[in-house]
Design an enzyme around this catalytic site. Structure first.
Site, PDB file in Angstrom:
ATOM      1  N   ASN A   1       0.936  -1.250   0.259  1.00 13.16           N
ATOM      2  CA  ASN A   1      -0.064  -0.070  -0.177  1.00 13.16           C
ATOM      3  C   ASN A   1       1.000   1.263  -0.046  1.00 13.16           C
ATOM      4  OD1 ASN A   1      -2.299   1.605   0.384  1.00 13.16           O
ATOM      5  ND2 ASN A   1      -3.579  -0.238   0.818  1.00 13.16           N
ATOM      6  N   ARG A   2       0.391   2.406   0.350  1.00 12.20           N
ATOM      7  CA  ARG A   2       0.897   3.688   0.150  1.00 12.20           C
ATOM      8  C   ARG A   2       1.504   4.221   1.623  1.00 12.20           C
ATOM      9  NH1 ARG A   2      -3.660   3.066  -2.829  1.00 12.20           N
ATOM     10  NH2 ARG A   2      -3.342   3.652  -5.067  1.00 12.20           N
TER      11      ARG A   2
ATOM     12  N   HIS B   1       3.522  -0.138  -2.433  1.00 11.81           N
ATOM     13  CA  HIS B   1       4.262  -1.466  -2.630  1.00 11.81           C
ATOM     14  C   HIS B   1       5.518  -1.809  -2.698  1.00 11.81           C
ATOM     15  CE1 HIS B   1      -0.195  -2.314  -2.892  1.00 11.81           C
ATOM     16  NE2 HIS B   1      -0.413  -2.177  -4.198  1.00 11.81           N
TER      17      HIS B   1
ATOM     18  N   HIS C   1      -1.350  -9.666  -3.591  1.00  9.58           N
ATOM     19  CA  HIS C   1      -2.227  -8.729  -4.472  1.00  9.58           C
ATOM     20  C   HIS C   1      -2.934  -9.561  -5.774  1.00  9.58           C
ATOM     21  CE1 HIS C   1      -3.180  -4.755  -6.471  1.00  9.58           C
ATOM     22  NE2 HIS C   1      -2.487  -4.306  -5.410  1.00  9.58           N
ATOM     23  N   THR C   2      -3.396 -10.524  -5.345  1.00  9.76           N
ATOM     24  CA  THR C   2      -4.315 -11.158  -6.310  1.00  9.76           C
ATOM     25  C   THR C   2      -5.451 -10.581  -6.659  1.00  9.76           C
ATOM     26  OG1 THR C   2      -3.172 -13.501  -5.845  1.00  9.76           O
ATOM     27  CG2 THR C   2      -5.563 -13.354  -6.983  1.00  9.76           C
ATOM     28  N   TYR C   3      -5.746 -10.576  -8.080  1.00  5.91           N
ATOM     29  CA  TYR C   3      -7.063 -10.001  -8.618  1.00  5.91           C
ATOM     30  C   TYR C   3      -7.932 -10.899  -8.909  1.00  5.91           C
ATOM     31  CZ  TYR C   3      -4.787  -5.374  -9.590  1.00  5.91           C
ATOM     32  OH  TYR C   3      -4.135  -4.331  -9.696  1.00  5.91           O
TER      33      TYR C   3
ATOM     34  N   ASP D   1     -10.787   1.790  -3.213  1.00  8.58           N
ATOM     35  CA  ASP D   1      -9.566   1.453  -2.857  1.00  8.58           C
ATOM     36  C   ASP D   1      -9.306   2.051  -1.554  1.00  8.58           C
ATOM     37  OD1 ASP D   1      -6.764   0.773  -3.274  1.00  8.58           O
ATOM     38  OD2 ASP D   1      -6.486   2.271  -4.884  1.00  8.58           O
TER      39      ASP D   1
ATOM     40  N   GLN E   1      -7.297  -4.280   2.242  1.00  4.42           N
ATOM     41  CA  GLN E   1      -7.705  -3.234   1.312  1.00  4.42           C
ATOM     42  C   GLN E   1      -8.583  -3.822   0.241  1.00  4.42           C
ATOM     43  OE1 GLN E   1      -6.237  -0.285   1.573  1.00  4.42           O
ATOM     44  NE2 GLN E   1      -6.431   0.713  -0.501  1.00  4.42           N
TER      45      GLN E   1
ATOM     46  N   GLU F   1      -6.729  -7.370  -0.139  1.00  5.84           N
ATOM     47  CA  GLU F   1      -5.487  -7.605   0.520  1.00  5.84           C
ATOM     48  C   GLU F   1      -5.245  -7.314   1.894  1.00  5.84           C
ATOM     49  OE1 GLU F   1      -3.294  -4.042  -1.934  1.00  5.84           O
ATOM     50  OE2 GLU F   1      -5.127  -4.208  -3.094  1.00  5.84           O
TER      51      GLU F   1
END
Length: 376
Positions: free
Chosen positions: A110-111, A136, A210-212, A275, A313, A340
């Protein structure tokens, strides 16, 4: 190099994964197996493609980036389909930019606001990889590292254990950090991911996968998916998607998924997508909590997510646009969602957030489970 069957284990297990009277085990007889193939070399290290198979579903992964490249599960009619956004091959991940498909994100997922943080009076400058912010883990985070792999099994799981040693100062972070990652498939259709880390110097850490996902089999967007979160609060963000520091009750907001909601309806109410960090715990604990249930009525697929971490997330693929994905498909906005599991974003810069600090002598532990089933 052709596939090598590294492990082949057969067993019969009654799958007790049903969570409702309408939900049933996918299959009773399980054949646990791992296959491996070296598909590339990166910076002198071998890159492998692994297939974990329990006779009902398969998970494909790699030691490059601690990557999950495919999850193949049956629908209510038994049709097997991949349910993750991906590229055509693991080798492509070495050269083709992508939005962290399936990757291990770290050292800090993340940020981090303004790409810097302070520990004990020392300010550490990080790469600005998301506007003026850090995202990330930096330019070459854990998603671009070759991990040292080892396959393993017992009577109910097959998996790959991977280790990566991040040297002091890598991507601006202090401390030599040793991380071990276990990714395994169980006999009862659970994908389990576990991280353990230790450091020789005070540092910060926040790891995730981080799987979509797209439970419909990657045919269109995920707006028809139904979501339920066991979250009473979320952390609002500013225009750069940095948390403001507030922890807000979900009541009366589009973030209230405490009863099942269709994603498209909530996205419309939230002006374009999610997000955001959903608050799953207010205090750290070892409890494996039921975070999220996702249902796709058309296919019958159900995914239940559990974790011992503090938040998740929730990202709805807002920034995907005309991306050339696997099998000739073009991925677009909202074609996938990420769950996430992690500590709250930018936690090092918010005193009221759970601390992401890891000290020498301590052990970071984080476990995630994605449990798959079908409903008629």
């Amino acid at each position: 190099m052709k596939y090598q069957n590294l492990l082949g284990i057969s067993l019969t297990a009654l799958l007790a994964i049903s969570c409702s009277p309408n939900q049933k085990p996918i299959k009773e007889e399980i054949n646990l197996m791992i296959k491996a193939e070296q598909v590339a070399e990166h910076k002198g290290q071998p890159v492998f493609h692994y297939v974990l198979d329990n006779g009902t579903m398969q998970v494909e992964m790699s030691n490059y980036g601690g990557l999950i490249s495919k999850i193949i599960t049956p629908d209510k009619n038994g049709k097997l389909e991949n349910i993750t956004l991906t590229l055509d091959s693991v080798a492509e991940y070495l050269t083709k930019p992508n939005p962290f498909f399936g990757a291990t994100a770290g050292r800090v997922a993340n940020r981090i606001a303004d790409a810097k943080f302070t520990l004990d009076g020392t300010t550490y400058e990080l790469a600005k990889t998301n506007g003026d912010n850090h995202l990330h883990g930096g330019v070459e985070g854990f998603n671009k590292k070759v991990w040292t792999p080892e396959t393993y099994s017992n009577d109910s799981v097959v998996g790959v254990k991977m280790t990566y040693i991040s040297p002091d100062g890598e991507e601006g972070y202090p401390g030599t950090l040793t991380t071990t990652l276990w990714m395994e498939l169980t006999a009862n259709n659970t994908l389990r991911i576990r991280f353990e880390s230790k450091t020789d110097k005070k540092t910060i850490l926040n790891l995730t996968n981080h799987t979509y996902f797209n439970l419909g089999g990657i045919k269109r967007d995920v707006l028809d998916h139904e979501f339920q979160f066991w979250a009473d609060a979320y952390t609002p963000v500013d225009d750069e998607l940095i948390p403001t520091g507030e922890v807000k009750d979900v009541t009366g907001t589009p973030f209230d998924f405490r009863t099942p909601k269709i994603l498209g309806d909530q996205i419309e109410a939230n002006a374009g997508g999610f997000d955001h960090n959903m608050v799953m715990k207010m205090e750290k604990s070892d409890e494996m909590k039921h975070f999220v249930r996702v249902r796709h009525a058309e296919s019958g697929r159900v995914m239940d997510m559990y974790s011992d971490n503090m938040g998740v997330q929730f990202y709805t693929g807002n920034f995907i646009s005309n991306f050339a994905g696997a099998d000739g498909k073009t991925y677009d906005k909202h074609w996938g969602f990420c769950l996430e599991s992690q500590n709250w974003p930018d936690a090092i810069n918010h005193d009221n957030f759970p601390s992401p600090i890891l000290n020498p002598g301590e052990k970071y532990v984080h476990t995630i489970e994605y449990r798959f089933s079908v409903e008629k």
